[in-house]
Design an enzyme around this catalytic site. Sequence first.
Site, PDB file in Angstrom:
ATOM      1  N   LYS A   1     -24.724 -35.375 -26.874  1.00 29.10           N
ATOM      2  CA  LYS A   1     -26.122 -34.919 -26.831  1.00 29.10           C
ATOM      3  C   LYS A   1     -27.092 -36.098 -26.862  1.00 29.10           C
ATOM      4  CE  LYS A   1     -25.902 -32.452 -30.650  1.00 29.10           C
ATOM      5  NZ  LYS A   1     -24.490 -32.579 -31.049  1.00 29.10           N
TER       6      LYS A   1
ATOM      7  N   ARG B   1     -30.004 -25.734 -34.967  1.00 32.30           N
ATOM      8  CA  ARG B   1     -28.572 -25.688 -35.274  1.00 32.30           C
ATOM      9  C   ARG B   1     -28.182 -24.376 -35.940  1.00 32.30           C
ATOM     10  NH1 ARG B   1     -27.822 -31.538 -35.526  1.00 32.30           N
ATOM     11  NH2 ARG B   1     -25.634 -32.137 -35.673  1.00 32.30           N
TER      12      ARG B   1
ATOM     13  N   ARG C   1     -20.740 -44.472 -38.991  1.00 31.98           N
ATOM     14  CA  ARG C   1     -21.589 -43.513 -39.707  1.00 31.98           C
ATOM     15  C   ARG C   1     -20.795 -42.888 -40.845  1.00 31.98           C
ATOM     16  NH1 ARG C   1     -24.659 -39.431 -35.637  1.00 31.98           N
ATOM     17  NH2 ARG C   1     -24.000 -37.916 -37.197  1.00 31.98           N
TER      18      ARG C   1
HETATM   19  P1  AMP Z   1     -26.491 -35.537 -35.724  1.00 34.19           P
HETATM   20  O1  AMP Z   1     -26.978 -36.946 -35.664  1.00 34.19           O
HETATM   21  O2  AMP Z   1     -27.218 -34.602 -34.800  1.00 34.19           O
HETATM   22  O3  AMP Z   1     -24.993 -35.435 -35.607  1.00 34.19           O
HETATM   23  O4  AMP Z   1     -26.856 -35.009 -37.204  1.00 34.19           O
HETATM   24  C1  AMP Z   1     -26.288 -35.624 -38.341  1.00 34.19           C
HETATM   25  C2  AMP Z   1     -26.382 -34.713 -39.544  1.00 34.19           C
HETATM   26  O5  AMP Z   1     -27.757 -34.451 -39.850  1.00 34.19           O
HETATM   27  C3  AMP Z   1     -25.748 -33.338 -39.398  1.00 34.19           C
HETATM   28  O6  AMP Z   1     -24.351 -33.351 -39.648  1.00 34.19           O
HETATM   29  C4  AMP Z   1     -26.504 -32.553 -40.466  1.00 34.19           C
HETATM   30  O7  AMP Z   1     -26.057 -32.892 -41.774  1.00 34.19           O
HETATM   31  C5  AMP Z   1     -27.908 -33.118 -40.328  1.00 34.19           C
HETATM   32  N1  AMP Z   1     -28.713 -32.363 -39.342  1.00 34.19           N
HETATM   33  C6  AMP Z   1     -29.220 -32.829 -38.162  1.00 34.19           C
HETATM   34  N2  AMP Z   1     -29.910 -31.873 -37.519  1.00 34.19           N
HETATM   35  C7  AMP Z   1     -29.837 -30.763 -38.303  1.00 34.19           C
HETATM   36  C8  AMP Z   1     -30.338 -29.436 -38.179  1.00 34.19           C
HETATM   37  N3  AMP Z   1     -31.040 -29.045 -37.095  1.00 34.19           N
HETATM   38  N4  AMP Z   1     -30.057 -28.560 -39.181  1.00 34.19           N
HETATM   39  C9  AMP Z   1     -29.352 -28.932 -40.273  1.00 34.19           C
HETATM   40  N5  AMP Z   1     -28.844 -30.154 -40.445  1.00 34.19           N
HETATM   41  C10 AMP Z   1     -29.089 -31.081 -39.471  1.00 34.19           C
END
Ligand code: AMP
Length: 213
Positions: A11, A86, A158
């Site tokens: 993404k 999400r 990460r």
């Molecule tokens: P990402 O970088 O999109 O993989 O997001 C990393 C982490 O941030 C996820 O595993 C969640 O813990 C948190 N996170 C990001 N976006 C959301 C969202 N829309 N709702 C809830 N948690 C989020």
Amino acid sequence: MIVVGAPGAGKGTLAKRLAGERGLPHIATGDILREAIRQGTPVGLQARRFVESGGLVPDEVVIGLIEERFSRPDTVRGWILDGFPRTVPQAEALDRLLARLNQPVDAVLLLECPEEALLERITGRRSCPACGTPYHVKNQKPRREGVCDRDGTPLVQREDDTEAKVRLRLEKYRRETAAVIPFYERKGLVRRVDAAGAPDAVYRAAAAVLPPP
Ligand code: AMP
């Protein structure tokens, strides 16, 4: 435009490229949350344990972040959302926000990728903490193992990219995030994209199903 897909589907890579090309802001709640955690803001302190464990941050927290982000003037001409919504309550809150702002969603890009590939992509992911350049231990190796090509900084993984946490994130995706797909399918907005290939192939597949810039 909204980009949806499991963790590791690509993404961020796709959303950044489309945003750069179309001159639109790339809005990624994961990036906003990681920055808040790094800076130790109140939201960061609240979100930290959820992000680092691979869980989901509570809806009201991320919805608040999105409302604040959409109050900035660079969003009036459009935007590319990555990692939000999400959950169905987040999708409903976004609908209400966009109705208030009188902005439609033009497309929801759904990146589809087999689960084994997701796991390998994420657990091999590394990046430079100084300049942000992304690497992968197999698919995008740095010239010298473990250090950034540009500035020689040791690469980092990460906190939530380890196998156990990735499994939890995939489980969250299946149980909570996948429900936003029928939500947008009912509105006729979903465009499916084969995301199993390399970044260029995914970009071409996406460009083929998107409305022109
Ligand atoms: P990402 O970088 O999109 O993989 O997001 C990393 C982490 O941030 C996820 O595993 C969640 O813990 C948190 N996170 C990001 N976006 C959301 C969202 N829309 N709702 C809830 N948690 C989020």
